[in-house]
Design a protein around this motif. Structure first.
Motif, short mmCIF file in Angstrom:
data_model
loop_
_atom_site.label_atom_id
_atom_site.label_comp_id
_atom_site.label_asym_id
_atom_site.label_seq_id
_atom_site.Cartn_x
_atom_site.Cartn_y
_atom_site.Cartn_z
N VAL A 179 33.63 -9.04 49.24
CA VAL A 179 35.02 -8.99 48.75
C VAL A 179 36.01 -9.09 49.92
CG1 VAL A 179 36.74 -7.50 47.65
CG2 VAL A 179 34.49 -7.80 46.60
N VAL A 180 35.76 -8.34 50.97
CA VAL A 180 36.66 -8.37 52.13
C VAL A 180 36.61 -9.75 52.79
CG1 VAL A 180 37.07 -7.42 54.44
CG2 VAL A 180 36.59 -5.89 52.53
N ALA A 181 35.40 -10.28 52.98
CA ALA A 181 35.28 -11.59 53.62
C ALA A 181 35.96 -12.68 52.80
CB ALA A 181 33.80 -11.94 53.82
N ARG A 182 35.81 -12.63 51.50
CA ARG A 182 36.37 -13.66 50.63
C ARG A 182 37.89 -13.56 50.52
NH1 ARG A 182 34.37 -16.91 46.38
NH2 ARG A 182 32.34 -16.02 46.82
N TYR A 183 38.38 -12.37 50.22
CA TYR A 183 39.80 -12.24 49.90
C TYR A 183 40.68 -11.90 51.10
CZ TYR A 183 38.20 -12.69 45.16
OH TYR A 183 37.62 -13.17 44.02
N ALA A 184 40.16 -11.20 52.08
CA ALA A 184 40.98 -10.87 53.25
C ALA A 184 40.92 -11.97 54.31
CB ALA A 184 40.53 -9.55 53.86
N PHE A 185 39.75 -12.62 54.45
CA PHE A 185 39.59 -13.61 55.52
C PHE A 185 39.36 -15.03 55.00
CE2 PHE A 185 37.96 -9.53 57.27
CZ PHE A 185 39.01 -9.30 58.15
N GLY A 186 39.27 -15.20 53.68
CA GLY A 186 39.05 -16.54 53.11
C GLY A 186 37.73 -17.15 53.55
N ALA A 187 36.72 -16.31 53.79
CA ALA A 187 35.42 -16.79 54.27
C ALA A 187 34.29 -16.16 53.47
CB ALA A 187 35.26 -16.46 55.75
N PRO A 188 34.06 -16.64 52.25
CA PRO A 188 32.98 -16.06 51.44
C PRO A 188 31.61 -16.28 52.10
CG PRO A 188 33.80 -18.08 50.44
CD PRO A 188 34.71 -17.78 51.60
N THR A 189 30.71 -15.38 51.78
CA THR A 189 29.36 -15.47 52.36
C THR A 189 28.47 -16.36 51.51
OG1 THR A 189 28.55 -13.60 51.10
CG2 THR A 189 29.58 -13.11 53.22
N LEU A 190 27.41 -16.86 52.13
CA LEU A 190 26.41 -17.63 51.40
C LEU A 190 25.37 -16.72 50.75
CD1 LEU A 190 25.64 -20.50 53.96
CD2 LEU A 190 26.98 -20.65 51.86
N TRP A 191 25.24 -15.50 51.25
CA TRP A 191 24.12 -14.65 50.89
C TRP A 191 24.45 -13.55 49.89
CZ3 TRP A 191 25.78 -9.93 52.22
CH2 TRP A 191 26.67 -9.82 53.28
N ALA A 192 25.71 -13.30 49.59
CA ALA A 192 26.07 -12.13 48.78
C ALA A 192 25.46 -12.15 47.38
CB ALA A 192 27.59 -12.00 48.69
N PHE A 193 25.50 -13.29 46.72
CA PHE A 193 24.94 -13.36 45.37
C PHE A 193 23.44 -13.06 45.40
CE2 PHE A 193 22.75 -15.70 42.02
CZ PHE A 193 23.30 -15.09 40.91
N ASP A 194 22.73 -13.64 46.36
CA ASP A 194 21.28 -13.42 46.45
C ASP A 194 20.96 -11.95 46.73
OD1 ASP A 194 20.53 -16.18 46.12
OD2 ASP A 194 21.36 -16.50 48.11
N ILE A 195 21.69 -11.35 47.64
CA ILE A 195 21.47 -9.92 47.93
C ILE A 195 21.77 -9.09 46.69
CG2 ILE A 195 22.33 -7.95 49.27
CD1 ILE A 195 20.51 -9.81 50.86
#
Length: 173
Positions: free
Chosen positions: A35-51
């Motif tokens: 959430v922080v990576a996506r909304y604060a930095f505009g950089a969603p992760t590749l691994w969050a859904f899998d985790i």
């Protein structure tokens, strides 16, 4: 011998229950990071859904044996609650030992075969851009299923030898 089996089953269930609790922390931490990576930095992760899906699946399966040990599974017992304690114990014991335990033991066996195959082939999650290895996930599921089968055997023995006293909420009529 019987007490040793019951103690081993209980010990494994308790230990895996703690591991399941740790999986909740991993799930929360990974989702907060996403959430922080996506909304604060505009950089969603590749691994969050899998985790998220792997840790959720693992925590439920690893916690199942402990939930059975504590009699915390949801049960609809409007018929069995009217039966004598020994009859309920016999029904539970037979169902746990001769129906459910073999089913979950077979599922654990299938899971072990799948984990070994995934390990040997280097199987990865094909629909994920992260493409994590699948054998650790399958192995964790296998461990949880095997622990549940062992706890079903232990609870089946307990139900046949000394059925639990029903502490559930009773409606007054």
């Amino acid at each position: 011998m019987k007490r040793t089996l019951l103690a081993v089953a209980d010990g494994i269930s308790v230990t895996l229950g703690y591991v399941a609790q740790a999986m909740v922390l991993i799930l929360i931490a990974s989702m907060l990071y996403e959430v922080v990576a996506r909304y604060a930095f505009g950089a969603p992760t590749l691994w969050a859904f899998d985790i998220a899906y792997m840790s959720t699946g693992v925590l439920f399966v690893l916690g199942a044996a402990q939930a059975l040990r504590e009699d915390a599974h949801v049960r609809i017992d409007f018929l069995s609650s009217k039966m004598p304690r020994r009859v309920r114990g016999a029904i539970d014991g037979i169902a746990f030992l001769f129906i459910l335990c073999p089913i979950f033991a077979r599922l654990a066996w299938i899971g072990a075969e799948r984990a070994l195959r995934a390990f040997n082939t280097g199987e990865v999650e094909h629909v994920s851009p992260w493409a994590p290895l699948m054998w650790p996930f399958y192995t964790a599921l296998t461990i949880g299923l095997a622990a549940l089968a062992l706890q079903l055997a232990a609870e089946g023995i307990r139900a046949l030898v000394a059925p639990r006293v029903d502490d559930s909420f009773k409606l007054e009529t």
